[in-house]
Design a protein around this motif. Structure first.
Motif, PDB file in Angstrom:
ATOM      1  N   GLU A  52       1.724  -2.322  -8.250  1.00  0.00           N
ATOM      2  CA  GLU A  52       1.479  -2.527  -9.687  1.00  0.00           C
ATOM      3  C   GLU A  52       1.203  -3.995 -10.003  1.00  0.00           C
ATOM      4  O   GLU A  52       0.398  -4.313 -10.870  1.00  0.00           O
ATOM      5  N   CYS A  53       1.907  -4.898  -9.257  1.00  0.00           N
ATOM      6  CA  CYS A  53       1.745  -6.325  -9.555  1.00  0.00           C
ATOM      7  C   CYS A  53       0.376  -6.866  -9.153  1.00  0.00           C
ATOM      8  O   CYS A  53       0.028  -7.996  -9.486  1.00  0.00           O
ATOM      9  N   GLU A  54      -0.418  -6.062  -8.427  1.00  0.00           N
ATOM     10  CA  GLU A  54      -1.778  -6.497  -8.109  1.00  0.00           C
ATOM     11  C   GLU A  54      -2.689  -6.385  -9.327  1.00  0.00           C
ATOM     12  O   GLU A  54      -3.766  -6.990  -9.353  1.00  0.00           O
ATOM     13  N   ALA A  56      -1.589  -6.948 -12.642  1.00  0.00           N
ATOM     14  CA  ALA A  56      -0.466  -7.295 -13.519  1.00  0.00           C
ATOM     15  C   ALA A  56      -0.867  -7.275 -14.995  1.00  0.00           C
ATOM     16  O   ALA A  56      -0.065  -6.938 -15.861  1.00  0.00           O
ATOM     17  N   GLY A 158       7.076   0.199  -8.414  1.00  0.00           N
ATOM     18  CA  GLY A 158       6.053  -0.843  -8.251  1.00  0.00           C
ATOM     19  C   GLY A 158       4.986  -0.512  -7.220  1.00  0.00           C
ATOM     20  O   GLY A 158       4.006  -1.247  -7.096  1.00  0.00           O
ATOM     21  N   GLU A 191      11.398  -6.518  -9.841  1.00  0.00           N
ATOM     22  CA  GLU A 191       9.984  -6.780 -10.101  1.00  0.00           C
ATOM     23  C   GLU A 191       9.367  -7.486  -8.893  1.00  0.00           C
ATOM     24  O   GLU A 191       9.993  -8.387  -8.305  1.00  0.00           O
ATOM     25  N   ARG A 193       6.433  -9.684  -6.702  1.00  0.00           N
ATOM     26  CA  ARG A 193       5.480 -10.785  -6.878  1.00  0.00           C
ATOM     27  C   ARG A 193       4.518 -10.759  -5.688  1.00  0.00           C
ATOM     28  O   ARG A 193       4.949 -10.769  -4.535  1.00  0.00           O
ATOM     29  N   ALA A 336       9.879 -11.138  -8.049  1.00  0.00           N
ATOM     30  CA  ALA A 336       9.573 -12.085  -9.121  1.00  0.00           C
ATOM     31  C   ALA A 336      10.718 -13.082  -9.329  1.00  0.00           C
ATOM     32  O   ALA A 336      10.492 -14.221  -9.729  1.00  0.00           O
TER      33      ALA A 336
END
Ligand code: FES
Ligand SMILES: [Fe+2]
Length: 417
Positions: A52-54, A56, A158, A191, A193, A336
């Motif tokens: 998911e953080c790719e 963001a 995530g 979360e 990163r 994160a």
């Protein structure tokens, strides 16, 4: 004519001894490669898509693949994640040519049809014709019926997964309780990163890479760095466990004192270099952040290898390209809320893995060589007997090929061999 005769003459009978033998034609037959994509990658399996953080930010996308099909992971304006085929519903151009980005909408470069981030068709230039009153698109053309192909999507802490099939069981059931527990050990809700990417193209069949990363036997011998610095040695404590649906996991207890020890086990490791040392031992001295002392890796068939190697958290995304060509996408990540010290530790230990990693460099070379031999000798047969010809059980030693046998047992059932 000659190719028809050749294909009729192909002997595709699996060797008599079963899963402890692998015929070399499985690595070089293009018809088989196509059938594998249909059976596995486009069949009832969950493929890893990304983190998911790719993506963001709202209205962002990243391009990746399921099998050889280009797909997009997107985040819409409301923050919701989608996975859609990167194939314009008009005449098939890819929409996004960049690896990742941000945009107002998804616009096809060819005739500029536009889609929202969920894949719904929004705009068709000259829909009512130009100059008027030319006909344009037929009156009964419906935008709602001409969107991008949407994949069923699942998000687990995530990580984003997708499937083409309506028959794929729920994600938790597909991966099973043991794999779910180990995935959730790393993807535990903190979360994430994104730390970076690397990519490499390996001239080998995708199954050779799968076998390699479920082969702890080679890891204790081929990789000089592993043995020399006691990271992954045959005399460590291991759990090597085949799982249903083609998955597996391996974990070992990291014991830094091993690097000082010599025994009859190390006598068999020709790659161990007693005289070697490092200026900076941080690379091989991780902090026990999960408080269990383990190094763990797992495969979720058919697309991903999740690796926690000390403090390096990495995903190896296995993307088949052609019969003898596989892309390996590495995704490095942390959390994160990592402090600066932890982040720098992850980056430093990141040198262990990746295309030129201290403990992964040799794999691509050896696999390219094996592919060359397999292609030139399709009737040859590989021997997979370490640990016992019919042993498919979990093992407490790394000196086993039980995961490869288990894979081919599963493979034969699904492919009908
Ligand atoms: S192919 Fe995409 S708009 Fe024509
Ligand atoms: Fe390896």
């Amino acid at each position: 004519m000659s190719s028809t005769i050749a294909s009729e003459e192909k002997d595709r009978t699996w060797p008599e001894l079963g899963a402890c033998r692998v015929p070399a034609w499985v690595y070089s037959d293009p018809d088989l490669f196509k059938r594998e994509l249909e059976t596995f990658h486009y069949g009832p399996t969950w493929s890893f898509i990304g983190l998911e953080c790719e993506v963001a930010e709202p209205k962002s996308f990243r391009r990746t693949f399921v099998g050889t099909r280009s797909v997009l992971i997107t985040r819409d304006a409301e923050g919701e994640i989608h996975v859609v085929e990167n194939r314009c519903a008009h005449r098939g151009s890819p929409l996004c040519w960049e690896q990742h980005g941000k945009a107002e909408d998804l616009t096809c470069p060819y005739h500029q049809w536009t889609y929202d981030f969920a894949g719904n068709l929004q705009g068709v230039p000259f829909m009512r014709g130009a100059p008027r009153p030319n006909p344009g698109m037929p009156r009964d053309f419906k935008k709602s019926e001409n969107g991008l192909r949407k994949l069923r999507t699942h998000i687990h802490n995530g990580t984003v997964w997708a499937t083409y099939s309506d028959e794929t069981p729920p994600f938790e059931e597909y991966v099973g309780p043991e794999i779910l527990k180990l995935i959730t050990r790393v993807f535990n809700g903190r979360e994430l990163r994104l730390l970076g990417y690397s990519r490499q193209m390996i001239p080998c069949n995708w199954k050779l890479y799968f076998e390699n990363s479920r082969d702890p036997y080679h890891a204790t011998l081929l990789h000089s760095f592993f043995t020399t610095f006691g990271i992954y040695r045959a005399d460590a404590k291991f759990m090597v466990s085949p799982q249903p649906n083609g998955h597996e996991f391996i974990y070992s207890v990291l014991d830094p004192t091993l690097r000082e020890k010599r025994s009859e086990v190390t006598d068999e490791m020709k790659t161990l270099k007693d005289q070697f040392t490092l200026h900076d031992m941080d690379v091989v001295s991780p902090v026990d952040e999960f408080e269990d002392g383990l190094i763990s890796s797992l495969q979720v068939f058919p697309s991903i290898f999740v690796q926690q190697h000390g403090n390096v958290l990495a995903l190896r995304h296995i993307l088949p390209k052609e019969t003898g060509k596989t892309e390996l996408g590495w995704i490095y990540f942390g959390y994160a809320d990592d402090d600066e010290e932890m982040q720098s530790r992850r980056l430093k230990q990141g040198n262990l893995v990746g295309p030129a990693g201290y403990v992964s460099l040799e794999d691509s070379e050896v696999l390219a060589q094996v592919q060359g031999v397999a292609t030139s000798t399709p009737d040859s047969i590989q021997v997979v007997e370490m640990g016992g010809r019919d042993n498919f059980e979990p093992s407490e030693t790394a000196i086993t090929e039980n995961l490869i046998r288990s894979f081919y047992k599963f493979y034969r059932e699904k492919m009908g061999f």
